[in-house]
Write a protein that holds these residues in place. Sequence first.
Motif, PDB file in Angstrom:
ATOM      1  N   ARG A 747      51.084  38.033  30.981  1.00 52.39           N
ATOM      2  CA  ARG A 747      49.823  38.122  31.717  1.00 52.39           C
ATOM      3  C   ARG A 747      49.416  39.589  31.892  1.00 52.39           C
ATOM      4  O   ARG A 747      48.255  39.937  31.689  1.00 52.39           O
ATOM      5  CB  ARG A 747      49.993  37.448  33.076  1.00 52.39           C
ATOM      6  CG  ARG A 747      48.741  37.486  33.948  1.00 52.39           C
ATOM      7  CD  ARG A 747      49.075  36.961  35.346  1.00 52.39           C
ATOM      8  NE  ARG A 747      47.935  37.051  36.232  1.00 52.39           N
ATOM      9  CZ  ARG A 747      47.090  36.056  36.454  1.00 52.39           C
ATOM     10  NH1 ARG A 747      47.253  34.901  35.831  1.00 52.39           N
ATOM     11  NH2 ARG A 747      46.065  36.203  37.274  1.00 52.39           N
ATOM     12  N   VAL A 751      45.979  41.316  30.470  1.00 50.90           N
ATOM     13  CA  VAL A 751      45.067  42.077  31.329  1.00 50.90           C
ATOM     14  C   VAL A 751      44.893  43.487  30.786  1.00 50.90           C
ATOM     15  O   VAL A 751      43.783  44.027  30.752  1.00 50.90           O
ATOM     16  CB  VAL A 751      45.597  42.110  32.773  1.00 50.90           C
ATOM     17  CG1 VAL A 751      44.752  43.052  33.637  1.00 50.90           C
ATOM     18  CG2 VAL A 751      45.595  40.711  33.374  1.00 50.90           C
ATOM     19  N   ARG A 797      37.916  43.571  38.339  1.00 46.49           N
ATOM     20  CA  ARG A 797      38.152  42.323  39.076  1.00 46.49           C
ATOM     21  C   ARG A 797      38.595  41.190  38.153  1.00 46.49           C
ATOM     22  O   ARG A 797      38.403  40.014  38.465  1.00 46.49           O
ATOM     23  CB  ARG A 797      36.867  41.915  39.806  1.00 46.49           C
ATOM     24  CG  ARG A 797      36.349  42.955  40.771  1.00 46.49           C
ATOM     25  CD  ARG A 797      35.025  42.522  41.403  1.00 46.49           C
ATOM     26  NE  ARG A 797      35.168  41.344  42.232  1.00 46.49           N
ATOM     27  CZ  ARG A 797      34.147  40.743  42.864  1.00 46.49           C
ATOM     28  NH1 ARG A 797      32.925  41.258  42.750  1.00 46.49           N
ATOM     29  NH2 ARG A 797      34.356  39.665  43.602  1.00 46.49           N
ATOM     30  N   GLU A 799      41.417  39.846  37.412  1.00 42.60           N
ATOM     31  CA  GLU A 799      42.328  38.854  37.984  1.00 42.60           C
ATOM     32  C   GLU A 799      41.580  37.856  38.869  1.00 42.60           C
ATOM     33  O   GLU A 799      41.984  36.707  39.002  1.00 42.60           O
ATOM     34  CB  GLU A 799      43.400  39.576  38.817  1.00 42.60           C
ATOM     35  CG  GLU A 799      44.263  40.544  38.032  1.00 42.60           C
ATOM     36  CD  GLU A 799      45.483  39.865  37.449  1.00 42.60           C
ATOM     37  OE1 GLU A 799      45.549  38.630  37.552  1.00 42.60           O
ATOM     38  OE2 GLU A 799      46.340  40.566  36.899  1.00 42.60           O
ATOM     39  N   GLU A 800      40.472  38.292  39.456  1.00 42.79           N
ATOM     40  CA  GLU A 800      39.746  37.449  40.401  1.00 42.79           C
ATOM     41  C   GLU A 800      38.936  36.367  39.696  1.00 42.79           C
ATOM     42  O   GLU A 800      38.949  35.203  40.106  1.00 42.79           O
ATOM     43  CB  GLU A 800      38.834  38.349  41.243  1.00 42.79           C
ATOM     44  CG  GLU A 800      38.055  37.622  42.329  1.00 42.79           C
ATOM     45  CD  GLU A 800      37.223  38.564  43.163  1.00 42.79           C
ATOM     46  OE1 GLU A 800      36.317  38.066  43.872  1.00 42.79           O
ATOM     47  OE2 GLU A 800      37.463  39.799  43.104  1.00 42.79           O
ATOM     48  N   TRP A 801      38.211  36.731  38.643  1.00 44.05           N
ATOM     49  CA  TRP A 801      37.325  35.736  38.013  1.00 44.05           C
ATOM     50  C   TRP A 801      37.903  35.093  36.762  1.00 44.05           C
ATOM     51  O   TRP A 801      37.381  34.096  36.265  1.00 44.05           O
ATOM     52  CB  TRP A 801      35.958  36.342  37.702  1.00 44.05           C
ATOM     53  CG  TRP A 801      35.950  37.462  36.687  1.00 44.05           C
ATOM     54  CD1 TRP A 801      36.350  38.730  36.878  1.00 44.05           C
ATOM     55  CD2 TRP A 801      35.481  37.390  35.340  1.00 44.05           C
ATOM     56  NE1 TRP A 801      36.181  39.472  35.733  1.00 44.05           N
ATOM     57  CE2 TRP A 801      35.634  38.677  34.783  1.00 44.05           C
ATOM     58  CE3 TRP A 801      34.941  36.371  34.556  1.00 44.05           C
ATOM     59  CZ2 TRP A 801      35.278  38.969  33.466  1.00 44.05           C
ATOM     60  CZ3 TRP A 801      34.569  36.658  33.248  1.00 44.05           C
ATOM     61  CH2 TRP A 801      34.746  37.951  32.710  1.00 44.05           C
ATOM     62  N   GLY A 803      41.440  34.512  36.652  1.00 41.98           N
ATOM     63  CA  GLY A 803      42.825  34.234  37.012  1.00 41.98           C
ATOM     64  C   GLY A 803      43.419  33.048  36.288  1.00 41.98           C
ATOM     65  O   GLY A 803      44.519  33.132  35.732  1.00 41.98           O
ATOM     66  N   GLY A 807      46.288  33.256  33.155  1.00 44.22           N
ATOM     67  CA  GLY A 807      47.594  32.633  33.302  1.00 44.22           C
ATOM     68  C   GLY A 807      47.968  31.782  32.102  1.00 44.22           C
ATOM     69  O   GLY A 807      49.151  31.590  31.830  1.00 44.22           O
TER      70      GLY A 807
END
Length: 950
Positions: A747, A751, A797, A799-801, A803, A807
């Motif tokens: 992950r 990213v 951001r 990881e926020e939108w 996520g 994963g």
Amino acid sequence: MIRRDVLEQLPVRTALPALRGALDGRGAAVLCAPPGTGKTTLVPLELAGLAGEGPRRRVLVAEPRRIAARAAARRMAWLLGEKVGDRVGFTVRGERRAGPRTAVEVVTTGVLLQRLQRDPELVGVDVVVLDECHERHLDADTSAAFLLDVRETLRPELRLVAASATTDAEGWAGLLGGPEGAAPVVEAAGVSHPVGVVWAPPERPVKPAHGMRVDPALLAHVAAVVRRALREQAGDVLCFLPGVGEIGRVAGELAGVDAEVLQVHGRAPAEVQDAVLAGGDGRRRVVLATSVAESSLTVPGVRVVVDSGLARVPRTDHARGLSALTTVRASRAAGRQRAGRAGREAPGVVYRCWSEGEDGRLPAFPDPEIKVADLTAFALQAACWGDPAASGLALLDAPPAGALAAAREVLTAIGAVDGAGRVTARGARMARLGLHPRLARALLDGAPEVGVRRAAEVVALLSEEPPRAYGDDLAAAWRTARRGGDAYAARWRQEARRLASAAGEPRAGAGAGVEAGAMDGAESDAHAEVAEVTEAQARSDAQAAPAAPAAPAAPAAPASSDAPVAGADAGGRARSGVGAEGGSGEGGSGRAGRSRGRAAAGGDDAVAGLIAALAFPERVARARGAGSYLMASGTGAELAGAGSAGQRAGWGRGPGASGGGAGSGLRDAGWLAVAVADRPVAAVSARVRLAAVIDEETACAAARALYASGDEVRWSDGDVVARSVTRLGAIELVSRPLSAPDPGLVRDAVVSGLRKEGPGLLRWAPAAVSLRQRMGFLHRELGEPWPDVSDAALLERAEEWLGVELGRARRRADLARVDAGQALSRLLPWATGDAARFDELAPERIEVPSGSRVRVDYDGEQPVLAVKLQELFGLQESPRVAGGRVAVLVHLLSPAGRPAAVTADLASFWRDGYRSVRAELRGRYPKHPWPEDPSAAEPTRHTSARLKRG
């Protein structure tokens, strides 16, 4: 017999009463005196009471260079009618001539630092003169800071004089004065021998100097200016050049001139230096000199100075861990000092090899060394002084925080300081050796492995880089130095003897009396004994020295990272094991034990390689083809003759260079320990100047702190790469694919790849693009809570939108299947309830009077509605969005869909612009309705005939 007739003529005499008064009143003073006034020679004699009626005192004079220290002592002894070593003496590294009657002792600033560390009170010393303080050498600045600390806490009666011809008098006065206010500044008038200036720039442009390289065209021009000066002027010529290589090239260019050509530099034999300073025998002389002749020296007979305008100074590339000398434009202060050499004895002339216009753009003073140099030795000195952060030291310029932090990392790694920066017993011993801490570490850790003598000989080579004629192979240079009869070889033998003695087992009562760089009487016999053994062994080795062997084949990669580490016990003695980066560990087995055994029993190559690797573990390097290497630090390196990036950057061989091409013993080596390297301007890789052949086991043992083994999952070449890797810093030793990598690492890699390559890795369908544009429009017009959807904001951001999708992603292809629009909708302000008004505030489509729902384009600064003109008949005002705050820009189209007009005010268009558009379109499209009053007409998408049929 004192030569009073000479002393009486020295101009600085007139300033002596003021200087004595300042020292009696404040205990410190700044003395500004032009060249030739006697500040270096008469002032110390007067302060010591040797040339006048004053009280007898012991005076210590600190000079930045060995040649200046020796010359000043000899000049003062001559003025007293004595030999050096009686009432006037000197101490430099490897040479001491002083005795119990010595009242004035001239030392280098490095020797002064060692004395202060050993005896902070400077027992028996009454006055310290810091000469040529304008040069801002790091040792001089550090010595001044320590002396001020001593005056404040231990010996307030100790007197200090900062002396120079050109300096920041106010800055030094404030530093020496302390909280009581600025110290007095005493100025002495010089002899008014005028020095004329001749501007002599090259006729054609020359390449600016970079790194160690100077354009040969400039050197040829300097030689031509020297020839011109010999024709046009009388007297001897003093020519300033940046380094030994340039001196050699210009000397070659001057072959055949009707004058004796002499070379003066720090590496020149003492007898050559003395001969130059003693004057000629009637024949004209051309003295080619480095900046050592700028100050503290008078070269008799000189009436002409030729100034190349260049200087060589230390610079550190902290990002790559490379320290080297580099060539820069000399400052205006240095130019004044150099010009002053022509007017010491009579009127003179200076030929400056640059234009008058360039002169005003030169720096006023040289850069303080503390700002640009490697601070490892300074950091160790500060730690030994009890101030690891150097926060309490009175310095004209504070050390850069980044450089000081890097220096402390090195000291911690080699066990010289502890985690809090406090000096260890091992670090204190390193400091006493008078070496750079890296070389001290190599000597202490290498001596138990290869023998004290051999370790000392290699370290001596590294402490003063051999001449380029020795080549780039450290082991071959070692053999050359053993056989050599040149000045470098003589100095090398002397330094090797000193280091062998200093690194040997401490004798009872020894240590405290041995000074780095000097031998006191009590120690001389022991040093002589070591010298005899060393020289005998050197002769034996030289006779039996074999040719440099080919590089050994690299062994299999090590299986673990538990290589032993050389450390030191409480007494500072190195423990067994090949020295790595720590101060503790156990040795005698495994990889390090085998490497140690080979080095101890092996020839010059193995020994030289181990010592160089211990000194510079981050510079162990593995071949990657065609003379190119990768160092453990991550920096590329190339042999000077490899013929790739180095030559393309214009390195060249340079004066006296011996490249690392086909004739180098390094060319086919699989591994190298790089001792000296620099990175020329515009070059991608560093250039190897001196290195030794090693094998992989030696590299891993010496650089143990950089050895690591584990799983690596990272984004590489546009995809996720998962491997089990064993590496030595940036050098990859072994790798194999991972079948089941850790999901968290995957992950993180995904990213990282997304942030590296951008949101374009995702699938952006037209609807997703439209959604992003609408959200961006609302953020721009209304601000919060509408989110920023720029690339930078989305990546921040991620990881926020993304996520959920992140994963599940395992590779680039997984990202390409992600519906960016669906993920992006998560950033809408659902929590505040504003998301429910999204379609109202930024509608995707707007219904026009004809009943069509037309898409709005939010891509530009203002939303655009592109619609056929007839479909807006009857609409009085332009549509608005963002809660009525923003008018839509209407692109009115012809029946064929071509642009006809643009307006943000529809009512104004119907009133003023429609008539002209109607006249044009009516002729082109006669089958379509063109009413005279569009505001009252029926909107339509059809022709007139179709409207009639209903």
